[in-house]
Design an enzyme around this catalytic site. Structure first.
Site, PDB file in Angstrom:
ATOM      1  CG  HIS A 415      -1.794   1.195   1.475  1.00 39.90           C
ATOM      2  ND1 HIS A 415      -3.333   0.922   1.305  1.00 39.90           N
ATOM      3  CD2 HIS A 415      -1.623   2.484   1.644  1.00 39.90           C
ATOM      4  CE1 HIS A 415      -3.865   2.415   1.560  1.00 39.90           C
ATOM      5  NE2 HIS A 415      -2.725   3.205   1.976  1.00 39.90           N
ATOM      6  CD  GLU A 416       1.461   3.675   3.569  1.00 37.01           C
ATOM      7  OE1 GLU A 416       1.502   4.796   2.780  1.00 37.01           O
ATOM      8  OE2 GLU A 416       0.439   3.609   4.200  1.00 37.01           O
ATOM      9  CG  HIS A 419       0.363   6.243  -0.510  1.00 35.08           C
ATOM     10  ND1 HIS A 419      -0.544   6.802  -1.212  1.00 35.08           N
ATOM     11  CD2 HIS A 419       0.016   5.709   0.513  1.00 35.08           C
ATOM     12  CE1 HIS A 419      -1.919   6.766  -0.719  1.00 35.08           C
ATOM     13  NE2 HIS A 419      -1.358   6.069   0.574  1.00 35.08           N
TER      14      HIS A 419
END
Length: 630
Positions: A415-416, A419
């Site tokens: 997920h990160e 980003h």
């Protein structure tokens, strides 16, 4: 979660951001000094020492006053306007790097008052910068749109600012005079006080409760530990942990209520000052998102609560309980499956999962692991949750993680890294003024990566129990990202509506509102899931409410990424090309338009409808696997 520093109420610099998803990951008491260096971020790439940071910060503090030399002169020539905007961008870029360093140092150990002081200094400097540049937009409006368009046509250096300049005129009716804009900018440090108060109380000063588990072990339930303890296999332990934690929060309800009330009143003040009809309209106008996108999401999710209740009933069946309770919602669906991964294994899984996005994407993800972009393990005092900080335009993004080896932690890494890749590609592709992407699209890249990971895992694993566990994990993502975040969004909307009507925002009022909304979402009155009374205090555990009208974007981004990922996973080369272009687009367009270019229209019900259909397909497969067991 996306954190912004208040450069001004609507900053030109869109890159001064921290993108974060606050997932309360489990944490152990760990001495940071004992963590191997390879698992700690290398902040020396930003500044070799705190002394070097201090020198740069002091220089910028002095230099930002140079912006005022352009006051009253912006309309004198295209070159003068370009000089002023270039100088503003230069200062904003320096500010972003300085802020990232101070903020990440503070997050390494929230108990360190000197580093928290550095972060406060940056908030003050950001406010001062906003005040020094506050004359720009009012002066542009006085010059007139036709004059500025003529400047853009005649001065090549203004091309990079054309999107920003056109947006200034779009927001003209909400831009105040020079003196009024400066006054609002000067209030920036005060405006940040409610969030600062909450951060210190919730992470550093709160007297977290201790309980004794069925094993006889005593555990302290702090912010990070709660995320792990609520997943315990023993049902009585889960109930004890959740009851103790939320009851403890409730005992400070008056204080938490006062801090959140301060945040709400701040938003109300700024929205009225800028002549917006509501707090929601004021917060969504900056990125030019129609308010109907927010309300359509809330209405759409409420319409689809039967699908959510189907999932809750499936969870009840798999857990073999007579009545599902709120404290059962984080327990493992398949108790015989306990997936654990070392950091090396997690790296291999994530790299394999993102293969559909190409070798360049994979190699950069590998650099993030190998070049100390990531602060991986929890330690005593470390900020809970996880985030990606892309604020240092000329360096690279950084990631804070609290890794405990569970599949959910691997998913958080993916997920990160989504980003991180969006920040990396946008910073690499776009000039600084266009690199910072809007919050509305921020969670697309992150949840896209999660979708790639679960798809890869399911392709590798044939064991029925493990597949059930992973499919259940994906449903948990939908629960946590679409339904739970929309639940938060509805609570937040109703909270601000109460304030707009002059109703009190006290801890008791917030607890009642939160409990009512939560009972509706979880089908309490229909007997789907019992929401015990102490759950009323959960709102004070959620830091997102200090990022006003932020959480709905988790849900919209998830639904957008689901639709986009499906096409990429199917091998559509055009879909992949559009998606990578989207990751590289930064803030070069309004967020709704960026997503339309990528292939999804967020002004319609289509993305949410697709997600609900996908959710039902997963539940169909899970029910087939459960039928095989019988």
């Amino acid at each position: 979660m996306r954190k912004t520093i208040a450069v001004s109420s609507r900053p030109l610099c869109l890159a001064l951001v921290l993108i974060a998803l606050t997932i309360a990951a489990g944490a152990q008491s760990r001495d940071r000094a004992q963590t191997p260096e390879k698992y700690k971020w290398n902040l020396a790439e930003l500044y070799p020492s705190e002394a070097a940071w201090r020198t740069t910060k002091d220089t910028l503090t002095s230099d930002i006053q140079k912006l005022r030399q352009y006051q009253g002169k912006l309309s004198s020539s295209a070159g003068t306007l370009a000089d002023a905007l270039d100088l503003q961008a230069t200062f904003a870029k320096q500010l972003g790097r300085l802020y990232s360093y101070a903020s990440m140092l503070a997050d390494q150990d929230t108990r360190d008052s000197s580093h928290e002081g550095m972060r406060q200094e940056m908030n003050q400097l950001a406010a001062a910068f906003g005040a020094e540049s506050s004359f720009i937009e009012p002066e542009l409006l006085k010059a007139g749109e036709s004059s500025i368009k003529a400047f853009i046509a005649s001065e090549p250096r203004l091309k990079v600012y054309s999107f920003y300049l056109s947006d200034v005129f779009r927001r003209a009716s909400h831009t105040l005079s020079d003196s009024e804009e400066k006054l609002l900018a000067d209030a920036g440090p005060l405006a940040g006080n409610p969030a600062s108060l909450y951060n210190i109380l919730a992470n550093a000063d709160f007297p977290f409760p201790t309980v004794t588990l069925s094993t006889g072990k005593s555990v302290k339930i702090d912010q990070a530990a709660f995320g792990e303890l609520r997943t315990l296999a023993d049902r009585a332990d889960r109930q004890k942990v959740m009851s103790a934690f939320f009851t403890a929060l409730g005992s400070f309800g008056r204080t938490f209520g006062t801090s959140l009330s301060g945040e709400v009143l701040k938003v109300q003040f700024y929205s009225r000052a800028r002549k917006y009809p509501s707090a929601l309209a004021s917060q969504l106008d900056g990125p030019n998102i129609p308010a109907t996108v927010y309300t359509r999401l809330v209405d759409g999710v409420n319409k689809n609560l039967p699908a959510f209740h189907r999932y809750l009933k499936l969870r009840k069946q798999m857990m073999k309980v007579d009545q599902l309770h709120y404290y059962d919602l984080y327990a493992p669906l398949v108790s015989s499956v306990d997936l654990k991964y070392t950091p090396g294994e997690a790296q291999k899984l994530v790299l394999a999962a993102v293969a559909p996005l190409g070798t360049d994407y994979q190699s950069t993800v590998g650099r993030a692991f190998d070049s100390r972009w990531i602060d991986l393990y929890p330690n005593e005092g470390k900020a809970s949750g996880a985030y990606s900080d892309g604020g240092a335009y000329d360096v690279h993004p950084y990631m804070l993680i609290n890794y405990n080896g569970q599949y959910a932690d691997v998913s958080t890494l993916a997920h990160e890294l989504g980003h991180t890749m969006q920040s990396y590609l946008s910073n690499k592709t776009q000039p600084f003024p266009l690199a910072g992407y809007p919050t509305f699209v921020a969670e697309v890249a992150s949840t896209f990566n999660e979708s790639l990971l679960i798809d890869y895992m399911l392709g590798q694993i044939k064991d029925d129990d493990t597949r059930l566990s992973l499919l259940g994990n994906y449903l948990e993502n939908i629960k946590g990202t679409v339904f739970r975040q929309t639940q938060f969004a509805e609570f937040e909307l109703r909270m601000h509506e109460k304030a707009q009507k002059g109703e009190p925002i006290t801890g008791d009022a917030l607890a009642k509102l939160y409990l009512d909304v939560t009972k509706k979402y979880y089908g309490h009155d229909q007997g789907v899931c019992v929401v015990d009374d102490y759950v009323a205090h959960e709102w004070s555990y959620i830091p997102h409410f200090y990022r006003d009208f932020y959480v709905f974007q988790y849900a919209t981004s998830f639904t957008a990424s689901s639709a986009l990922a499906e096409k990429v996973k199917a091998g559509d080369p055009d879909a992949k090309k559009r998606y990578l272009a989207f990751l590289s687009a930064g803030g070069s367009k309004y967020p709704v338009d960026l997503l339309k270019d990528a292939g999804v229209d967020m002004t319609t019900d289509e993305p949410l409808d697709f997600t609900i259909k996908q959710m039902n397909r997963i539940m169909d497969e899970m029910e087939r696997l459960l039928a095989k067991r019988k």
